[in-house]
Design a protein around this motif. Structure first.
Motif, short mmCIF file in Angstrom:
data_model
loop_
_atom_site.label_atom_id
_atom_site.label_comp_id
_atom_site.label_asym_id
_atom_site.label_seq_id
_atom_site.Cartn_x
_atom_site.Cartn_y
_atom_site.Cartn_z
N GLY A 88 0.80 -1.22 0.00
CA GLY A 88 0.00 0.00 0.00
C GLY A 88 0.84 1.26 0.00
N SER A 89 0.16 2.36 -0.27
CA SER A 89 0.83 3.66 -0.36
C SER A 89 0.33 4.57 0.74
CB SER A 89 0.55 4.30 -1.73
OG SER A 89 1.07 5.60 -1.81
N GLY A 90 1.19 5.47 1.18
CA GLY A 90 0.80 6.46 2.18
C GLY A 90 0.49 5.83 3.52
N GLY A 91 -0.62 6.26 4.11
CA GLY A 91 -1.01 5.73 5.41
C GLY A 91 -1.91 4.51 5.33
N TYR A 92 -2.16 4.02 4.14
CA TYR A 92 -3.07 2.88 3.99
C TYR A 92 -2.51 1.58 4.58
CZ TYR A 92 -6.19 5.72 1.20
OH TYR A 92 -7.06 6.70 0.78
N PRO A 93 -1.22 1.32 4.53
CA PRO A 93 -0.73 0.12 5.21
C PRO A 93 -1.05 0.10 6.71
CG PRO A 93 0.90 0.89 3.65
CD PRO A 93 -0.15 1.93 3.70
N VAL A 94 -0.95 1.26 7.37
CA VAL A 94 -1.29 1.31 8.80
C VAL A 94 -2.78 1.05 8.99
CG1 VAL A 94 -1.30 2.77 10.85
CG2 VAL A 94 0.62 2.87 9.26
N LEU A 95 -3.61 1.65 8.13
CA LEU A 95 -5.05 1.40 8.22
C LEU A 95 -5.35 -0.08 7.99
CD1 LEU A 95 -6.48 4.49 6.30
CD2 LEU A 95 -6.33 4.15 8.77
N ALA A 96 -4.61 -0.69 7.10
CA ALA A 96 -4.81 -2.12 6.85
C ALA A 96 -4.47 -2.94 8.09
CB ALA A 96 -3.96 -2.56 5.66
N GLU A 97 -3.42 -2.55 8.82
CA GLU A 97 -3.06 -3.28 10.03
C GLU A 97 -4.15 -3.13 11.09
OE1 GLU A 97 -0.71 -5.33 10.45
OE2 GLU A 97 0.50 -4.95 8.67
N PHE A 98 -4.72 -1.93 11.23
CA PHE A 98 -5.82 -1.74 12.17
C PHE A 98 -7.02 -2.59 11.77
CE2 PHE A 98 -3.60 2.05 13.69
CZ PHE A 98 -3.97 2.07 15.04
N ALA A 99 -7.30 -2.63 10.47
CA ALA A 99 -8.44 -3.42 10.00
C ALA A 99 -8.20 -4.91 10.23
CB ALA A 99 -8.69 -3.13 8.52
N LYS A 100 -6.97 -5.37 10.05
CA LYS A 100 -6.65 -6.78 10.30
C LYS A 100 -6.87 -7.14 11.77
CE LYS A 100 -2.78 -8.34 8.64
NZ LYS A 100 -1.34 -8.37 8.29
N ALA A 101 -6.45 -6.27 12.66
CA ALA A 101 -6.68 -6.54 14.08
C ALA A 101 -8.17 -6.56 14.40
CB ALA A 101 -5.97 -5.48 14.92
N SER A 102 -8.92 -5.67 13.77
CA SER A 102 -10.37 -5.65 13.98
C SER A 102 -11.02 -6.94 13.47
CB SER A 102 -10.98 -4.44 13.28
OG SER A 102 -12.39 -4.43 13.41
N LEU A 103 -10.54 -7.45 12.35
CA LEU A 103 -11.07 -8.71 11.83
C LEU A 103 -10.78 -9.87 12.78
CD1 LEU A 103 -10.35 -8.62 7.98
CD2 LEU A 103 -12.52 -8.30 9.17
N GLN A 124 4.39 2.29 16.15
CA GLN A 124 3.96 3.60 15.66
C GLN A 124 4.83 4.73 16.24
OE1 GLN A 124 1.74 4.34 13.27
NE2 GLN A 124 1.72 2.12 13.03
N SER A 125 5.25 5.60 15.37
CA SER A 125 5.95 6.81 15.81
C SER A 125 4.96 7.94 16.08
CB SER A 125 6.96 7.26 14.75
OG SER A 125 6.32 7.50 13.50
N ASN A 126 3.79 7.84 15.45
CA ASN A 126 2.74 8.83 15.69
C ASN A 126 2.07 8.54 17.03
OD1 ASN A 126 -0.05 9.99 15.63
ND2 ASN A 126 0.64 10.73 13.64
N VAL A 127 2.09 9.52 17.93
CA VAL A 127 1.59 9.31 19.29
C VAL A 127 0.10 8.98 19.28
CG1 VAL A 127 1.29 10.39 21.55
CG2 VAL A 127 3.37 10.81 20.23
N ARG A 128 -0.67 9.67 18.47
CA ARG A 128 -2.11 9.47 18.47
C ARG A 128 -2.48 8.09 17.94
NH1 ARG A 128 -1.90 12.27 22.06
NH2 ARG A 128 -1.90 14.54 21.96
N LEU A 129 -1.79 7.63 16.91
CA LEU A 129 -2.05 6.28 16.41
C LEU A 129 -1.66 5.24 17.45
CD1 LEU A 129 -0.90 6.54 12.67
CD2 LEU A 129 -3.24 6.42 13.55
N ARG A 130 -0.59 5.49 18.16
CA ARG A 130 -0.18 4.56 19.22
C ARG A 130 -1.26 4.49 20.31
NH1 ARG A 130 2.15 4.99 24.19
NH2 ARG A 130 3.40 3.17 24.85
N GLU A 131 -1.77 5.64 20.72
CA GLU A 131 -2.81 5.66 21.75
C GLU A 131 -4.10 5.01 21.24
OE1 GLU A 131 -1.36 9.71 24.09
OE2 GLU A 131 -3.04 9.77 22.71
N LEU A 132 -4.41 5.20 19.97
CA LEU A 132 -5.60 4.57 19.40
C LEU A 132 -5.47 3.05 19.46
CD1 LEU A 132 -8.29 4.70 17.91
CD2 LEU A 132 -7.01 4.90 15.77
#
Length: 296
Positions: A88-103, A124-132
């Motif tokens: 994936g490109s951009g932030g979509y790989p991270v979104l894919a990882e969140f979706a995989k965990a949700s599945l 995650q280096s992004n603090v908000r994504l880490r907290e999410l």
């Protein structure tokens, strides 16, 4: 005059020769800079077009995977998300990882989902994504884990300066209620209600939790305000008012006392001490006597 013209022509020729020599020296640099600028602009525009096209493709792949998940085709959704996470490109790989965990959580693999969210939080280096990611893991552990598991993940988020503190306190309160610590759960829920920045959605949920705990007897209902305390509060308000109440307002209340204690149909056989008979006779109205205005 002729000599002046000759000198002027010679001077102009010399300046022209100097300009041509200067141009020969700097021309390669000027032309090279122009070509470089054009090339940089072209490369930038080309890269922007490529990035946008890749992002659009990744977006379509993510929506396709989510559509498969909504159709309960979890294996297909998992495979599509794996591809997106890898390419994936951009932030979509991270979104894919969140979706995989949700599945994983949706399929019943709570332990695998918590492990996936923990891995996301650590990467995650992004603090908000880490907290999410930590909040998502804690939301699963409310049902499947212990109070310590929840506090370990979101305890550092439930601070006054964190924008996600309300959700963290809600999850901690639910875990405390599950663990049987009702007073601590009440304190956590009230901390959310007392937060001036809490939105209506979370306020309604927390108010429902407290109401359910009260109805089930888990916590004591709020004690009503003491009558003397309320009277003192009213007195303090009245004392601050410079305008005193008219004395005539109390007169009707005093005048109604004899009438209320006097019964026109009182039996005549009632005995009265001799010393009190003269004072008691005026208070008893005769039959058919109209009620005094003070009692109306």
């Amino acid at each position: 005059m002729a000599e002046d013209n000759i000198f002027r022509e010679v001077d102009e020729e010399l300046r022209s020769d100097r300009m041509r020599a200067l141009w020969r020296r700097i021309a390669p640099f000027v032309i090279g800079a122009a070509v470089a600028i054009v090339a940089i602009v072209a490369v930038n525009e080309g890269w922007a077009w490529y990035s946008n096209s890749k992002s659009a493709q990744s977006s379509q792949e993510l929506y396709a995977a989510l559509d498969s998940a909504n159709k309960d085709d979890l294996p297909a959704a998992q495979a599509e998300l794996d591809t997106l996470a890898a390419n994936g490109s951009g932030g979509y790989p991270v979104l894919a990882e969140f979706a995989k965990a949700s599945l994983l959580a949706k399929s019943g693999d709570s332990a695998g989902a918590v492990a996936a969210y923990d891995t996301l939080a650590n990467d995650q280096s992004n603090v908000r994504l880490r907290e999410l990611a930590l909040l998502q893991a804690a939301s699963i552990l409310v049902d499947t884990g212990t109070l310590a598991d929840v506090e370990t993940r979101v305890g550092s988020i439930a601070t006054d300066d964190n924008p996600m503190r309300r959700v963290a306190r809600e999850l901690i309160g639910l875990a405390q209620f599950k663990a049987g610590d009702n007073e601590a759960a009440k304190a956590s829920f009230e901390a959310v209600l007392n937060d001036p920045l809490a939105q209506d959605g979370i306020r309604n949920r927390v108010a429902y939790y407290l109401a359910a705990m009260t109805s089930n007897g888990a916590i004591a209902p709020e004690a009503p305000a003491d009558a003397s305390t309320a009277a003192d509060a009213v007195d303090s308000i009245i004392q601050g008012d410079e305008v005193a109440a008219p004395a005539s307002d109390a007169a009707p209340a005093e005048a109604t006392t004899p009438a209320e204690t006097t019964t026109p149909d009182a039996p005549a056989t009632t005995t009265t001490p001799a010393a009190e008979t003269p004072a008691a006779e005026p208070a008893a109205p005769a039959a058919g006597t109209t009620t005094p205005p003070a009692t109306q």
